[in-house]
Design a protein around this motif. Structure first.
Motif, PDB file in Angstrom:
ATOM      1  N   TRP A 198      34.797  52.711  46.813  1.00 41.64           N
ATOM      2  CA  TRP A 198      33.444  52.624  47.335  1.00 41.64           C
ATOM      3  C   TRP A 198      33.217  51.299  48.060  1.00 41.64           C
ATOM      4  O   TRP A 198      33.738  50.265  47.654  1.00 41.64           O
ATOM      5  N   PHE A 199      32.406  51.383  49.114  1.00 41.04           N
ATOM      6  CA  PHE A 199      31.905  50.198  49.801  1.00 41.04           C
ATOM      7  C   PHE A 199      30.386  50.272  49.774  1.00 41.04           C
ATOM      8  O   PHE A 199      29.790  51.292  50.133  1.00 41.04           O
ATOM      9  N   TRP A 200      29.742  49.176  49.317  1.00 38.31           N
ATOM     10  CA  TRP A 200      28.279  49.113  49.263  1.00 38.31           C
ATOM     11  C   TRP A 200      27.788  47.949  50.116  1.00 38.31           C
ATOM     12  O   TRP A 200      28.443  46.919  50.205  1.00 38.31           O
ATOM     13  N   ARG A 201      26.593  48.111  50.686  1.00 40.10           N
ATOM     14  CA  ARG A 201      25.927  47.016  51.394  1.00 40.10           C
ATOM     15  C   ARG A 201      24.454  46.993  50.977  1.00 40.10           C
ATOM     16  O   ARG A 201      23.784  48.027  50.977  1.00 40.10           O
ATOM     17  N   ASN A 202      23.985  45.806  50.605  1.00 45.08           N
ATOM     18  CA  ASN A 202      22.598  45.619  50.193  1.00 45.08           C
ATOM     19  C   ASN A 202      21.743  45.334  51.424  1.00 45.08           C
ATOM     20  O   ASN A 202      21.830  44.268  52.016  1.00 45.08           O
ATOM     21  N   ARG A 203      20.900  46.296  51.813  1.00 45.20           N
ATOM     22  CA  ARG A 203      20.019  46.137  52.976  1.00 45.20           C
ATOM     23  C   ARG A 203      18.607  45.693  52.567  1.00 45.20           C
ATOM     24  O   ARG A 203      17.734  45.600  53.421  1.00 45.20           O
ATOM     25  N   SER A 204      18.386  45.445  51.271  1.00 46.39           N
ATOM     26  CA  SER A 204      17.051  45.054  50.818  1.00 46.39           C
ATOM     27  C   SER A 204      16.915  43.531  50.850  1.00 46.39           C
ATOM     28  O   SER A 204      17.842  42.805  51.215  1.00 46.39           O
ATOM     29  N   ASN A 205      15.743  43.048  50.453  1.00 42.66           N
ATOM     30  CA  ASN A 205      15.471  41.612  50.404  1.00 42.66           C
ATOM     31  C   ASN A 205      15.666  41.030  49.011  1.00 42.66           C
ATOM     32  O   ASN A 205      15.320  39.870  48.773  1.00 42.66           O
ATOM     33  N   ASN A 206      16.190  41.816  48.078  1.00 41.30           N
ATOM     34  CA  ASN A 206      16.388  41.366  46.699  1.00 41.30           C
ATOM     35  C   ASN A 206      17.858  41.474  46.319  1.00 41.30           C
ATOM     36  O   ASN A 206      18.636  42.198  46.957  1.00 41.30           O
ATOM     37  N   ASP A 207      18.253  40.751  45.264  1.00 40.30           N
ATOM     38  CA  ASP A 207      19.581  40.922  44.699  1.00 40.30           C
ATOM     39  C   ASP A 207      19.666  42.306  44.057  1.00 40.30           C
ATOM     40  O   ASP A 207      18.724  42.768  43.404  1.00 40.30           O
ATOM     41  N   VAL A 208      20.799  42.981  44.254  1.00 39.54           N
ATOM     42  CA  VAL A 208      21.011  44.321  43.703  1.00 39.54           C
ATOM     43  C   VAL A 208      22.288  44.315  42.868  1.00 39.54           C
ATOM     44  O   VAL A 208      23.331  43.832  43.324  1.00 39.54           O
ATOM     45  N   THR A 209      22.207  44.835  41.638  1.00 49.97           N
ATOM     46  CA  THR A 209      23.359  44.935  40.758  1.00 49.97           C
ATOM     47  C   THR A 209      23.800  46.393  40.675  1.00 49.97           C
ATOM     48  O   THR A 209      22.999  47.276  40.357  1.00 49.97           O
ATOM     49  N   ILE A 210      25.083  46.634  40.973  1.00 47.29           N
ATOM     50  CA  ILE A 210      25.645  47.992  40.965  1.00 47.29           C
ATOM     51  C   ILE A 210      26.535  48.130  39.736  1.00 47.29           C
ATOM     52  O   ILE A 210      27.447  47.321  39.520  1.00 47.29           O
ATOM     53  N   ALA A 211      26.271  49.156  38.919  1.00 49.12           N
ATOM     54  CA  ALA A 211      27.079  49.466  37.733  1.00 49.12           C
ATOM     55  C   ALA A 211      27.857  50.747  38.021  1.00 49.12           C
ATOM     56  O   ALA A 211      27.268  51.778  38.355  1.00 49.12           O
ATOM     57  N   LEU A 212      29.190  50.689  37.887  1.00 52.53           N
ATOM     58  CA  LEU A 212      30.068  51.809  38.222  1.00 52.53           C
ATOM     59  C   LEU A 212      30.880  52.217  36.998  1.00 52.53           C
ATOM     60  O   LEU A 212      31.423  51.364  36.293  1.00 52.53           O
ATOM     61  N   LYS A 213      30.965  53.526  36.753  1.00 52.29           N
ATOM     62  CA  LYS A 213      31.815  54.074  35.697  1.00 52.29           C
ATOM     63  C   LYS A 213      32.747  55.095  36.315  1.00 52.29           C
ATOM     64  O   LYS A 213      32.319  55.978  37.063  1.00 52.29           O
ATOM     65  N   THR A 214      34.060  54.967  36.037  1.00 49.65           N
ATOM     66  CA  THR A 214      35.056  55.884  36.590  1.00 49.65           C
ATOM     67  C   THR A 214      35.897  56.471  35.469  1.00 49.65           C
ATOM     68  O   THR A 214      36.195  55.800  34.478  1.00 49.65           O
ATOM     69  N   THR A 215      36.294  57.735  35.637  1.00 52.35           N
ATOM     70  CA  THR A 215      37.192  58.415  34.700  1.00 52.35           C
ATOM     71  C   THR A 215      38.121  59.296  35.522  1.00 52.35           C
ATOM     72  O   THR A 215      37.657  60.071  36.362  1.00 52.35           O
ATOM     73  N   GLY A 216      39.431  59.169  35.278  1.00 56.05           N
ATOM     74  CA  GLY A 216      40.360  60.022  36.026  1.00 56.05           C
ATOM     75  C   GLY A 216      41.799  59.575  35.888  1.00 56.05           C
ATOM     76  O   GLY A 216      42.134  58.651  35.139  1.00 56.05           O
ATOM     77  N   ASP A 217      42.640  60.247  36.659  1.00 49.57           N
ATOM     78  CA  ASP A 217      44.078  59.983  36.643  1.00 49.57           C
ATOM     79  C   ASP A 217      44.411  59.024  37.789  1.00 49.57           C
ATOM     80  O   ASP A 217      44.854  59.419  38.850  1.00 49.57           O
ATOM     81  N   TYR A 218      44.138  57.717  37.584  1.00 47.61           N
ATOM     82  CA  TYR A 218      44.443  56.710  38.587  1.00 47.61           C
ATOM     83  C   TYR A 218      45.307  55.618  37.979  1.00 47.61           C
ATOM     84  O   TYR A 218      45.424  55.506  36.746  1.00 47.61           O
ATOM     85  N   LEU A 219      45.890  54.776  38.827  1.00 50.41           N
ATOM     86  CA  LEU A 219      46.872  53.794  38.364  1.00 50.41           C
ATOM     87  C   LEU A 219      46.228  52.476  37.977  1.00 50.41           C
ATOM     88  O   LEU A 219      46.559  51.908  36.940  1.00 50.41           O
ATOM     89  N   SER A 220      45.322  51.957  38.808  1.00 47.63           N
ATOM     90  CA  SER A 220      44.745  50.637  38.549  1.00 47.63           C
ATOM     91  C   SER A 220      43.430  50.512  39.306  1.00 47.63           C
ATOM     92  O   SER A 220      43.070  51.363  40.120  1.00 47.63           O
TER      93      SER A 220
END
Length: 217
Positions: free
Chosen positions: A192-214
């Motif tokens: 994922w790529f995110w960009r904050n277009r607002s005037n405030n600090d934004v905190t992104i919380a991500l949870k992933t589950t799957g068959d990946y390496l790292s």
């Protein structure tokens, strides 16, 4: 007034010194081009020094930002017409046949990974989190943005792929959350790529589950 005396012939640099100075200047400029300018501007790092210094990552981020700007400026595509309904199948009488015996099913499930990550973006700032995923492997995900909406792009880049090439799974503007899954179409980094277009600090919380390496954050 003071008259500065002209230098004598012996004080002037010789032709050999001028040639040596010119060669040294050319070598220094070429070294800076390969180790600093090319990695930071074009994400080209033939020596590996740029990635060690963090310059190659800077160049990759510039390329993604430029692609995002082009995508923002592109006009929306017209939706494709709905396909015509298929004709109803006609009933055909057939002789019953013996059902084939299914092959034995393996009961061993692949080992899945689960990770939870968070990142804070200042106004106008962008960042990405990537997973190393092999072809045909599936990853489930869910993320939320606290503090304001963000623009995002879920995409993948193949190992040793052509410069600037990526495949976008989905994207959105002014979104506060997203969840779903994707199946990798090639071996590479997907995320994922995110960009904050607002005037405030934004905190992104991500949870992933799957068959990946790292995870690359």
């Amino acid at each position: 007034m003071f008259n500065t005396p002209l230098p004598t012939v012996n004080e002037l640099p010789t032709t050999r010194k001028l040639v040596r100075s010119t060669v040294i200047a050319i070598l220094v400029a070429a070294g800076l081009l390969v180790t600093v300018v090319m990695p930071s501007e074009y994400a080209i790092d033939p020596t590996g020094v740029g990635r060690t210094l963090g310059l190659t990552q800077m160049g990759e981020l510039k390329i993604i930002l430029a692609q995002e700007a082009l995508a923002d400026a592109a006009p929306p595509q017209a939706s494709a017409p709905a396909p015509a309904p298929a004709p109803a199948p006609q009933a055909v009488q057939s002789q019953p046949i013996a059902a084939p015996v299914p092959p034995p099913v393996s009961t061993t499930a692949p080992a899945l990974k689960t990770n939870q990550m968070s990142v804070t973006l200042k106004p106008g700032e962008g960042t990405e989190i990537k997973l190393e995923v092999l072809k045909d492997k599936t990853v489930s995900y869910e993320w939320t943005a606290v503090g304001g909406p963000v623009n995002y792009d879920t995409h993948g880049e193949p190992y040793n792929g052509e410069k600037g090439y990526f495949h976008s799974y989905n994207k959105g503007k002014q979104v506060k959350s997203d969840k779903g899954e994707f199946t990798a179409i090639f071996d590479g980094t997907h995320g994922w790529f995110w960009r904050n277009r607002s005037n405030n600090d934004v905190t992104i919380a991500l949870k992933t589950t799957g068959d990946y390496l790292s995870v690359k954050q």
